[in-house]
Design an enzyme around this catalytic site. Structure first.
Site, PDB file in Angstrom:
ATOM      1  N   LYS A  33       0.833  -1.198   0.000  1.00 36.55           N
ATOM      2  CA  LYS A  33       0.000   0.000   0.000  1.00 36.55           C
ATOM      3  C   LYS A  33       0.870   1.251   0.000  1.00 36.55           C
ATOM      4  O   LYS A  33       2.083   1.180   0.234  1.00 36.55           O
ATOM      5  CB  LYS A  33      -0.910   0.013   1.232  1.00 36.55           C
ATOM      6  CG  LYS A  33      -0.170   0.094   2.563  1.00 36.55           C
ATOM      7  CD  LYS A  33      -1.126   0.152   3.738  1.00 36.55           C
ATOM      8  CE  LYS A  33      -0.356   0.261   5.055  1.00 36.55           C
ATOM      9  NZ  LYS A  33      -1.248   0.465   6.207  1.00 36.55           N
ATOM     10  N   TYR A 265      14.552  30.407   7.461  1.00 36.82           N
ATOM     11  CA  TYR A 265      13.351  31.121   7.873  1.00 36.82           C
ATOM     12  C   TYR A 265      13.244  31.204   9.387  1.00 36.82           C
ATOM     13  O   TYR A 265      13.475  30.220  10.096  1.00 36.82           O
ATOM     14  CB  TYR A 265      12.102  30.419   7.334  1.00 36.82           C
ATOM     15  CG  TYR A 265      11.841  30.649   5.871  1.00 36.82           C
ATOM     16  CD1 TYR A 265      11.637  31.935   5.372  1.00 36.82           C
ATOM     17  CD2 TYR A 265      11.787  29.580   4.987  1.00 36.82           C
ATOM     18  CE1 TYR A 265      11.378  32.146   4.021  1.00 36.82           C
ATOM     19  CE2 TYR A 265      11.529  29.774   3.629  1.00 36.82           C
ATOM     20  CZ  TYR A 265      11.331  31.064   3.150  1.00 36.82           C
ATOM     21  OH  TYR A 265      11.074  31.269   1.826  1.00 36.82           O
TER      22      TYR A 265
END
Length: 374
Positions: A33, A265
């Site tokens: 999956k 940042y």
């Protein structure tokens, strides 16, 4: 090379599959999956099938359909299919479907009637995780399920459940769930609903709980060479598993900076000494977690270089050190199996306050998957 790539070692995938087959008499369902946990759906499925997987499993139906269309011939089960899915195609392709509600059962049975083919289903039981599956309501719906079985509008192939704490082998909840599973299977059998296959063991239970093996085990994170829980069960190496993914990127820039300079940042980090910084051409748009800290980094020019500052959308910065021989354009290993000194997936997970499952599955589609020949 491109600015980034994920190298997938299919030989490691095969080795991990053969490893668990040597530990159990049960059939093995290779869980592929989420694009094979980020490793590449069809390529991994083919490697697992060649290595002896008896089943393939996905959450989503579209992935199961892709497997069948991609040439996978082994039994396939898709277990997260809400009403409204393309059940007719699934049934025509002999894809097993999981049922966890009467609404879903009714729709799947109707789809089978429409294509004149009996759907293969697995009944999901909720044994204590309180996520999917029939729980306390089983008593009120069991007669409806039995009616569908008796009329041959469905064929029950399997009965299954899922552990909540199998990665904590000492938890009493594991035995509680297993007992509930056994009781519910018996309840279904008494109502005329039996199945050839029972499956409840995930990777953690496959490694630690023989009583849970039944006749299928679901081999998920272990297939990719990663530990279900490093703290409770040990590392990949300690478990005998081989991590299959290596993430590689490049230095877009190497630059010298003075001590006391803020980085990234928010100016969340500051250089403590004169050093060199390297700008790595990956960011959170590629799946590098924004909250990663300096317990993670890259391996370049024979040394580790810790992350410094916040991860940006397309890039992050590492502290190379003043003496580093790294230069602009060099390749870096973001993570690998650790054998060459690089950071591991587990170390990145720790640096992000998460688990190794998330680190590999979040690597984005901008990063090509490459399958080198051994």
């Amino acid at each position: 090379m491109s600015r980034a790539r994920a190298e997938i070692n299919l030989a490691a995938i095969a080795s991990n599959l053969k490893f668990i087959k040597s530990k159990s008499k049960s059939q093995v369902l290779a869980v592929v999956k989420a694009d094979a946990y980020g490793h590449g759906l069809v390529a991994v499925a083919k490697a697992a099938e060649s290595a002896g997987a008896d089943w393939l499993g996905t959450a989503l139906l579209e992935e199961a359909i892709s497997l069948r269309n991609g040439g996978i011939s082994k039994p396939i089960i898709a277990w997260l299919t809400p009403p409204g899915e393309d059940f007719k195609t699934a049934i025509n392709l002999d894809i097993d479907l999981s049922i966890s509600s009467i609404e879903l059962l009714t729709e799947i049975a109707a789809a089978g009637k429409a294509v004149n083919k009996v759907p293969r289903v697995h009944i999901e039981l909720d044994t204590g995780m309180n996520r999917g599956g029939f729980g306390d309501e089983l008593e009120t719906v069991i007669s409806d399920i039995a009616s569908h079985v008796k009329s041959a509008s469905i064929k029950v192939i399997g009965i299954w459940s899922h552990f909540a704490r199998a990665d904590e082998p000492g938890s009493a909840m594991n035995q509680t769930q297993l007992s509930r599973f056994n009781s519910a299977v018996e309840q279904l059998k008494n109502a005329g609903i039996s199945s050839e296959y029972l499956h409840v063991a995930n990777s953690a239970a496959s490694l630690t709980n023989q009583d849970a093996h039944k006749n299928i085990i679901r081999w998920g994170i272990g297939l990719y060479g990663l530990s279900p829980d490093v703290n409770n069960m040990g590392s990949s190496a300690e478990l005998g598993l081989k991590p299959a993914m290596k993430l590689i990127s490049k230095l877009q820039l190497v630059k010298a900076v003075k001590a006391g300079q803020s980085v990234g940042y928010g100016s969340t980090a500051t250089t403590k000494v004169d050093t060199k910084l390297g700008v790595v051409t990956m960011g959170y748009a590629d799946g590098i977690p924004r909250n990663a800290n300096n317990l993670a980094g890259v391996f370049v020019a024979g040394q580790r270089a810790a992350l410094i500052g916040r991860v940006s959308m397309d890039q992050f910065v590492v502290d190379l050190g003043a003496a580093s021989l790294a230069k602009t354009g060099d390749e870096v290993i973001v993570f690998g199996d650790g054998s060459g000194g690089e950071y591991t997936i587990d170390e990145w997970a720790k640096a992000c306050g998460t688990i190794n499952y998330e680190i590999v599955t979040r690597i984005g589609t901008r990063v090509p998957r490459i399958y080198p020949r051994e």
